[in-house]
Enzyme design. Structure first.
Site, PDB file in Angstrom:
ATOM      1  N   HIS A   1      32.785  77.176  29.051  1.00 39.00           N
ATOM      2  CA  HIS A   1      31.920  76.966  27.894  1.00 39.00           C
ATOM      3  C   HIS A   1      32.673  77.481  26.672  1.00 39.00           C
ATOM      4  O   HIS A   1      33.432  78.454  26.781  1.00 39.00           O
ATOM      5  CB  HIS A   1      30.613  77.755  28.003  1.00 39.00           C
ATOM      6  CG  HIS A   1      29.774  77.418  29.182  1.00 39.00           C
ATOM      7  ND1 HIS A   1      29.116  78.372  29.931  1.00 39.00           N
ATOM      8  CD2 HIS A   1      29.472  76.222  29.748  1.00 39.00           C
ATOM      9  CE1 HIS A   1      28.442  77.785  30.905  1.00 39.00           C
ATOM     10  NE2 HIS A   1      28.640  76.487  30.822  1.00 39.00           N
TER      11      HIS A   1
ATOM     12  N   GLU B   1      30.398  71.002  31.252  1.00 37.27           N
ATOM     13  CA  GLU B   1      29.098  70.332  31.227  1.00 37.27           C
ATOM     14  C   GLU B   1      28.530  70.431  29.813  1.00 37.27           C
ATOM     15  O   GLU B   1      27.533  71.094  29.574  1.00 37.27           O
ATOM     16  CB  GLU B   1      28.122  70.898  32.285  1.00 37.27           C
ATOM     17  CG  GLU B   1      28.516  72.230  32.914  1.00 37.27           C
ATOM     18  CD  GLU B   1      28.048  73.420  32.095  1.00 37.27           C
ATOM     19  OE1 GLU B   1      27.270  73.230  31.149  1.00 37.27           O
ATOM     20  OE2 GLU B   1      28.469  74.537  32.406  1.00 37.27           O
TER      21      GLU B   1
END
Length: 197
Positions: A104, A141
């Protein structure tokens, strides 16, 4: 200052480095970044500092991930979470290998947006993650609405798999294969200055 990993990017002509987050030294800066307009829609951690401090302390105690400040020429500009898929909610949406890692990130400094820094820094972080010899795949993601970040991940070598529903977002699951990454990006040893795994 001791970095966990640093390299020199020929294209940017900048040193890229990552160091572990220190609560006392970084909480204020991270709280500021979480309240930036370009960050709020995707991280949703804006709010009072006391509330964010509790989140950060919890994240730092989570042994399945490591938190980093990413710097350009020793200026802190970004925040990173490098995590093991095993133990994360994302392991429920695909058949993960034991050593799959995920990433992330956010670019916190507004004057660093739109200048190509994200791609170079993602390349550096993924290269760092692949220093774990058993990791064959790094996943991302990103929020499915975040078209710019999806495009940057694709340029880095991440391939879209399919949309997934996670507790905090609808995301696009993306895979970066070790062999494909190394074929795409050739690095000379002199560019990789130091690593402390």
């Amino acid at each position: 200052m001791e970095y966990s990993y640093e390299t020199f990017d020929d294209e940017l002509k900048n040193k890229i480095s990552f160091r572990r987050v220190d609560f006392n030294g970084d909480a204020e800066l991270l709280h500021q970044w979480m309240n930036e307009e370009h960050v709020i829609p995707y991280w949703k951690l804006n709010g009072p500092k006391e509330q964010y401090d509790q989140h950060l302390l919890s994240a730092l105690q989570d042994e399945h991930q490591k938190l980093y400040i990413g710097s350009l020429n020793d200026r802190a500009v970004s925040y990173w979470e490098s995590y093991w898929v095993k133990g994360d909610v994302v392991e429920e949406v695909y058949e993960a290998d034991p050593y799959d890692q995920g990433v992330h990130l956010l670019i916190g400094e507004k004057d660093c947006l739109g200048k190509g820094y994200s791609l170079s820094m993602i390349k550096a972080m993924v290269r760092y993650q692949f220093h774990e010899p058993n990791t064959a795949k790094v996943i991302a993601e990103p929020d499915i609405r975040n078209k710019k970040m999806i495009h940057v991940f694709e340029k880095c070598g991440f391939n879209p798999v399919h949309p997934v529903t996670l507790p905090d977002k609808t995301a696009l699951l993306m895979f970066c294969d070790r062999n494909e990454f190394h074929r795409r990006w050739k690095y000379e040893d002199k560019h990789w200055l130091q690593t402390h795994l």
